[in-house]
Design a protein around this motif. Sequence first.
Motif: not given
Length: 81
Positions: A15, A27-28, A30-31, A66
């Motif tokens: 990253s 963004d997170i 989506e990730m 995550r």
Amino acid sequence: MSREDPLKAEFVSSSIRKGHLFFNPDDIKEMLGGIPDGQFEKISRGYGRKIGNGKYYTPDEVWDMREELRDPVRVVPDDSR
């Protein structure tokens, strides 16, 4: 975590090499596979920092969030005795 997770270390260094020092919530989400806002709010507590009008997260915080989403391993007792 007492020992460094090699996958986490690779994610963080990758990253940073790509110029992603911080990630925004969209963004997170989506990730993480498009998780709902409520679920994101629940796991993101205690992470991130306020920058300007938004909250941003470092790559290591993204990895930790995550990991929180993963199903915990459940140990089931063996009743075959």
